[in-house]
Design a protein around this motif. Sequence first.
Motif, PDB file in Angstrom:
ATOM      1  N   ALA A  29       0.812  -1.220   0.000  1.00 40.71           N
ATOM      2  CA  ALA A  29       0.000   0.000   0.000  1.00 40.71           C
ATOM      3  C   ALA A  29       0.846   1.271   0.000  1.00 40.71           C
ATOM      4  N   SER A  30       1.961   1.225   0.716  1.00 42.66           N
ATOM      5  CA  SER A  30       2.755   2.447   0.828  1.00 42.66           C
ATOM      6  C   SER A  30       3.409   2.836  -0.499  1.00 42.66           C
ATOM      7  N   LEU A  31       3.444   1.899  -1.430  1.00 48.42           N
ATOM      8  CA  LEU A  31       4.053   2.203  -2.727  1.00 48.42           C
ATOM      9  C   LEU A  31       2.997   2.662  -3.737  1.00 48.42           C
ATOM     10  N   ALA A  32       1.749   2.493  -3.403  1.00 46.71           N
ATOM     11  CA  ALA A  32       0.672   2.697  -4.384  1.00 46.71           C
ATOM     12  C   ALA A  32       0.726   4.075  -5.033  1.00 46.71           C
ATOM     13  N   ARG A  33       0.881   5.073  -4.213  1.00 53.60           N
ATOM     14  CA  ARG A  33       0.854   6.431  -4.711  1.00 53.60           C
ATOM     15  C   ARG A  33       1.959   6.688  -5.728  1.00 53.60           C
ATOM     16  N   SER A  34       3.170   6.383  -5.325  1.00 50.27           N
ATOM     17  CA  SER A  34       4.296   6.677  -6.218  1.00 50.27           C
ATOM     18  C   SER A  34       4.273   5.771  -7.454  1.00 50.27           C
ATOM     19  N   VAL A  66      -4.921   7.005  -3.460  1.00 48.81           N
ATOM     20  CA  VAL A  66      -5.530   8.105  -2.713  1.00 48.81           C
ATOM     21  C   VAL A  66      -5.483   7.819  -1.219  1.00 48.81           C
ATOM     22  N   ARG A  67      -5.739   6.563  -0.910  1.00 48.94           N
ATOM     23  CA  ARG A  67      -5.781   6.197   0.502  1.00 48.94           C
ATOM     24  C   ARG A  67      -4.410   6.337   1.164  1.00 48.94           C
ATOM     25  N   SER A  68      -3.389   5.977   0.422  1.00 44.19           N
ATOM     26  CA  SER A  68      -2.077   5.873   1.077  1.00 44.19           C
ATOM     27  C   SER A  68      -1.321   7.192   1.079  1.00 44.19           C
ATOM     28  N   SER A  69      -0.169   7.105   1.622  1.00 42.31           N
ATOM     29  CA  SER A  69       0.719   8.237   1.932  1.00 42.31           C
ATOM     30  C   SER A  69       0.549   9.451   1.045  1.00 42.31           C
ATOM     31  N   ARG A 123       7.292   9.596  -2.507  1.00 42.52           N
ATOM     32  CA  ARG A 123       7.060  10.321  -3.753  1.00 42.52           C
ATOM     33  C   ARG A 123       8.291  10.234  -4.617  1.00 42.52           C
ATOM     34  N   ARG A 124       8.053  10.247  -5.879  1.00 38.99           N
ATOM     35  CA  ARG A 124       9.195  10.111  -6.778  1.00 38.99           C
ATOM     36  C   ARG A 124      10.130  11.291  -6.645  1.00 38.99           C
ATOM     37  N   SER A 125      11.407  10.994  -6.637  1.00 37.85           N
ATOM     38  CA  SER A 125      12.384  12.026  -6.346  1.00 37.85           C
ATOM     39  C   SER A 125      12.315  13.201  -7.309  1.00 37.85           C
ATOM     40  N   GLY A 126      12.313  12.918  -8.546  1.00 39.48           N
ATOM     41  CA  GLY A 126      12.410  14.013  -9.497  1.00 39.48           C
ATOM     42  C   GLY A 126      11.066  14.576  -9.902  1.00 39.48           C
ATOM     43  N   GLY A 127      10.079  13.738  -9.874  1.00 36.34           N
ATOM     44  CA  GLY A 127       8.801  14.155 -10.409  1.00 36.34           C
ATOM     45  C   GLY A 127       8.942  14.367 -11.902  1.00 36.34           C
TER      46      GLY A 127
END
Length: 590
Positions: A502-507, A528-531, A537-541
């Motif tokens: 779950a903690s990876l879902a966002r990134s 949406v639910r997670s972090s 978050r991805r470093s560079g975006g």
Amino acid sequence: MSTRTSWADLAANSAAENTTAGSSANNASVGTTSAAPARSTYVPPHLRNRVPSSDPPAPAYSGPASSNDRQGYGGPASSNDRQGEREVNPFGDDDDTEQAFSEQENTGINFDAYEDIPVETSGENVPPPVNTFAEIDLGEALNQNIRRCKYVKPTPVQRHAIPISLAGRDLMACAQTGSGKTAAFCFPIISGIMKMQGQSAQRPLRGARTVYPLALILSPTRELSMQIHEEARKFSYQTGVKVVVAYGGAPLNQQLRELERGVDILVATPGRLVDLLERARVSLQMVKYLALDEADRMLDMGFEPQIRKIVEQNDMPLPGARQTMLFSATFPKEIQRLASDFLFNYIFLAVGRVGSSTDLIVQRVEFVHESDKRSHLMDLLHAQRANGVQGKQALTLVFVETKKGADSLEHWLYVNGFPSTSIHGDRTQQEREQALRSFRSGNTPILVATDVAARGLDIPHVAHVVNFDLPNDIDDYVHRIGRTGRAGKTGLATAFFNEGNASLARSLADLMQESNQEVPAWLSRYAVRSSYGGRNRRSGGGRFGGRDFRRDSSFSRGSSDYYSGANSSGGYGASGGYGGYGSGMTSAWD
DNA sequence: AAAAAAC
């Protein structure tokens, strides 16, 4: 078409030959040569004097600083001494080297796609990029090797990084997996050393058996160091530049013998190098070039102390007195900040992709409960058997989280009739190298691996990367899937996702969206639910590797030195032409 | 919590 094979396959073959031939030859002579540790010459690091650069170097010697003069124990040796000892042709084409050139192959990279590659540079006075190798003065011998490697045109990271390096500037470079980073730092180093050969350089005389490399290339795994060594050896063929590799898990004596025969460029993993430094078999006093491959990994928590020890607590020249180059596909901002300790007035370079991670790799995420993973993998592999290429099964690289997990999955696959092998840090170095050879050759077309294989390894024909267990860090995911889709080839990456991730879902969802992948609705809901923007978050975006942390105002608080001077204005964007991102970017520190 | 990296 044989383009895909060209030199990458040669690398694999020659690597295999070298290991076997090398080890047996060595076994024969171990014990007769200098097997005993050099206790007599050992000086603990804290007792060694740092030799100020103004000190006149020890007399005794003043020949050209070419590899030729550094064999043996430091006695001046004429440059002819090695004539009898013929350099092994790493291209395996002794008969007609120019024939290969006339085939006009390239490495299969789709060069047309290079034209609109996004590029960001920042720093003072960024040298302009080049379009061809011909417009750079790399030296004839190196140019010939570039032709032998069938590189017709520099890749984007090479176009930008090589002029920067040749101008003597420090560099932090972000470029996609598989985009030619190794050559980007090797060419300027080799070229620079070739130019030094003409001058009369003097070398200090310390322990008689201490060697003084002019360049140091560090990487995080043994196999990656081996690979860099193989590539660098091709690039430096007949240039007089000698490349030696040193890593753990392999007999020390053989590596010492190689070092004693002379070394200009030392490729190493940190642990073995620290050992060599403590034994005073290597001095970094003459190092003019320092390159860290997978630099963000080299400076993460696990490696940073060792890197500091090597770079800051030995006799390596300070930043500014050496040239430092950091390369990776990912560069989290907090690691960039750390890295600036090792750099002097550096240029930051981020080059978007071709021949790698995002658009050329089709990424799939499937929801698979822990207990279903094996049967699900089996389904994938069965389906794949059908589309084997040329009677050979496509290579599949399966990443798991733990060494135990790797062993047990490998065994299970084997029992179920899938020829597989595994690589992880609990296997012996021989087993690791054997596994890699066997996978490369297609003999065991399934390789189960821990993160030891996540970075840098160039394995042609990997068609499918399976994240059986997802990593915790999105950057690790980027590196893992980058083992496929290299040099312009397409690839497939499948991830097994469940509650535990779950903690990876966002990134993960963000990354997939950035690379135009289909994001399953259920993953978006997890996202949406997670972090909320946390560490994951991805470093560079944005669409590619990174952004100079010096441009991010959040880094100016409490540390004005980072934000001052060099990058205040006007210095960046010199060769960019990519303004479509940046404003809405989230800092990894926010 | 895991992986990697010296002997």
